[in-house]
Design a protein around this motif. Structure first.
Motif, PDB file in Angstrom:
ATOM      1  N   UNK A  24     -47.793  -8.565 -27.910  1.00 30.66           N
ATOM      2  CA  UNK A  24     -47.428  -9.648 -27.004  1.00 30.66           C
ATOM      3  C   UNK A  24     -48.575 -10.638 -26.850  1.00 30.66           C
ATOM      4  N   UNK A  25     -48.229 -11.895 -26.676  1.00 36.01           N
ATOM      5  CA  UNK A  25     -49.240 -12.928 -26.439  1.00 36.01           C
ATOM      6  C   UNK A  25     -48.628 -14.072 -25.655  1.00 36.01           C
ATOM      7  N   UNK A  26     -49.511 -14.903 -25.084  1.00 40.88           N
ATOM      8  CA  UNK A  26     -49.044 -16.083 -24.363  1.00 40.88           C
ATOM      9  C   UNK A  26     -48.759 -15.862 -22.895  1.00 40.88           C
ATOM     10  N   UNK A  71     -44.321   3.564 -24.384  1.00 44.03           N
ATOM     11  CA  UNK A  71     -45.678   3.542 -23.838  1.00 44.03           C
ATOM     12  C   UNK A  71     -46.251   2.141 -24.009  1.00 44.03           C
ATOM     13  N   UNK A  72     -47.372   1.900 -23.364  1.00 46.07           N
ATOM     14  CA  UNK A  72     -47.995   0.584 -23.481  1.00 46.07           C
ATOM     15  C   UNK A  72     -49.509   0.732 -23.410  1.00 46.07           C
ATOM     16  N   UNK A  73     -50.183  -0.224 -24.037  1.00 46.68           N
ATOM     17  CA  UNK A  73     -51.632  -0.301 -23.972  1.00 46.68           C
ATOM     18  C   UNK A  73     -51.957  -1.708 -23.480  1.00 46.68           C
ATOM     19  N   UNK A  74     -52.267  -1.829 -22.210  1.00 44.85           N
ATOM     20  CA  UNK A  74     -52.499  -3.158 -21.638  1.00 44.85           C
ATOM     21  C   UNK A  74     -53.769  -3.810 -22.188  1.00 44.85           C
ATOM     22  N   UNK A  75     -54.708  -3.000 -22.666  1.00 42.25           N
ATOM     23  CA  UNK A  75     -55.917  -3.561 -23.262  1.00 42.25           C
ATOM     24  C   UNK A  75     -55.618  -4.219 -24.601  1.00 42.25           C
ATOM     25  N   UNK A  76     -54.568  -3.765 -25.257  1.00 40.42           N
ATOM     26  CA  UNK A  76     -54.192  -4.304 -26.566  1.00 40.42           C
ATOM     27  C   UNK A  76     -52.957  -5.199 -26.490  1.00 40.42           C
ATOM     28  N   UNK A  77     -52.425  -5.406 -25.289  1.00 36.05           N
ATOM     29  CA  UNK A  77     -51.214  -6.221 -25.116  1.00 36.05           C
ATOM     30  C   UNK A  77     -50.083  -5.744 -26.024  1.00 36.05           C
ATOM     31  N   UNK A  78     -49.900  -4.447 -26.069  1.00 31.65           N
ATOM     32  CA  UNK A  78     -48.935  -3.861 -26.998  1.00 31.65           C
ATOM     33  C   UNK A  78     -48.077  -2.823 -26.282  1.00 31.65           C
ATOM     34  N   UNK A  79     -46.798  -2.831 -26.608  1.00 37.07           N
ATOM     35  CA  UNK A  79     -45.877  -1.799 -26.141  1.00 37.07           C
ATOM     36  C   UNK A  79     -45.319  -1.080 -27.360  1.00 37.07           C
ATOM     37  N   UNK A  80     -45.100   0.209 -27.197  1.00 41.83           N
ATOM     38  CA  UNK A  80     -44.667   1.055 -28.313  1.00 41.83           C
ATOM     39  C   UNK A  80     -43.352   1.751 -27.979  1.00 41.83           C
ATOM     40  N   UNK A  81     -42.655   2.145 -29.039  1.00 45.55           N
ATOM     41  CA  UNK A  81     -41.490   3.008 -28.890  1.00 45.55           C
ATOM     42  C   UNK A  81     -41.573   4.069 -29.975  1.00 45.55           C
ATOM     43  N   UNK A  82     -41.905   5.285 -29.573  1.00 49.62           N
ATOM     44  CA  UNK A  82     -41.913   6.415 -30.491  1.00 49.62           C
ATOM     45  C   UNK A  82     -40.515   6.991 -30.546  1.00 49.62           C
ATOM     46  N   UNK A  83     -39.948   7.041 -31.727  1.00 46.32           N
ATOM     47  CA  UNK A  83     -38.573   7.490 -31.897  1.00 46.32           C
ATOM     48  C   UNK A  83     -38.580   8.735 -32.778  1.00 46.32           C
ATOM     49  N   UNK A  84     -38.143   9.854 -32.217  1.00 51.56           N
ATOM     50  CA  UNK A  84     -38.070  11.115 -32.942  1.00 51.56           C
ATOM     51  C   UNK A  84     -36.626  11.574 -33.037  1.00 51.56           C
ATOM     52  N   UNK A  85     -36.409  12.539 -33.896  1.00 50.83           N
ATOM     53  CA  UNK A  85     -35.062  13.108 -34.075  1.00 50.83           C
ATOM     54  C   UNK A  85     -34.025  12.009 -34.246  1.00 50.83           C
TER      55      UNK A  85
END
Length: 118
Positions: A24-26, A71-85
């Motif tokens: 994410x940016x801006x 999950x998210x990492x606010x220091x990296x401005x990134x959100x994740x979606x781990x998808x299993x099964x």
């Protein structure tokens, strides 16, 4: 301006895993809830998970509960979606969205394709 750039999609077999990322940016990332939505062929947009500004408060669509983790990492401005099964019915274009869920989102990215097939 607000930009949301998804990555990490691809082809996986049933039962496999993928990890989506959204850069994410801006805007001040830590001030906003973020979420993931998907659109399967011929269907409408469906929100699958959201995370509040700080890690801790999350929600999941019933059909992905226990298989997907946001999950998210606010220091990296990134959100994740781990998808299993993963299942064939998870096949869709996955979008990163700014907001908690369908009721308050205001931006979404261009999407990343996830295809689950043997």
């Amino acid at each position: 301006q607000v930009q949301l750039v998804e990555s990490g999609g691809g082809l996986a077999q049933p039962g496999g895993s993928l990890r989506l990322s959204c850069a994410a940016s801006g805007f001040i990332f830590s001030n906003y809830a973020m979420s993931w939505a998907r659109q399967a062929p011929g269907k409408g947009l469906e929100w699958v998970s959201g995370i509040y500004r700080e890690e801790g408060d999350t929600w999941y669509l019933d059909s992905v509960q226990g298989r997907f983790t946001i999950s998210r990492d606010n220091a990296k401005n990134t959100v994740y979606l781990q998808m299993n099964s993963l299942k064939p019915e998870d096949t869709a274009l996955y979008y990163c969205t700014r907001g908690w869920d369908t009721s308050d989102y205001d931006y979404k990215g261009r999407g990343t394709q996830v295809t689950i097939s043997s």
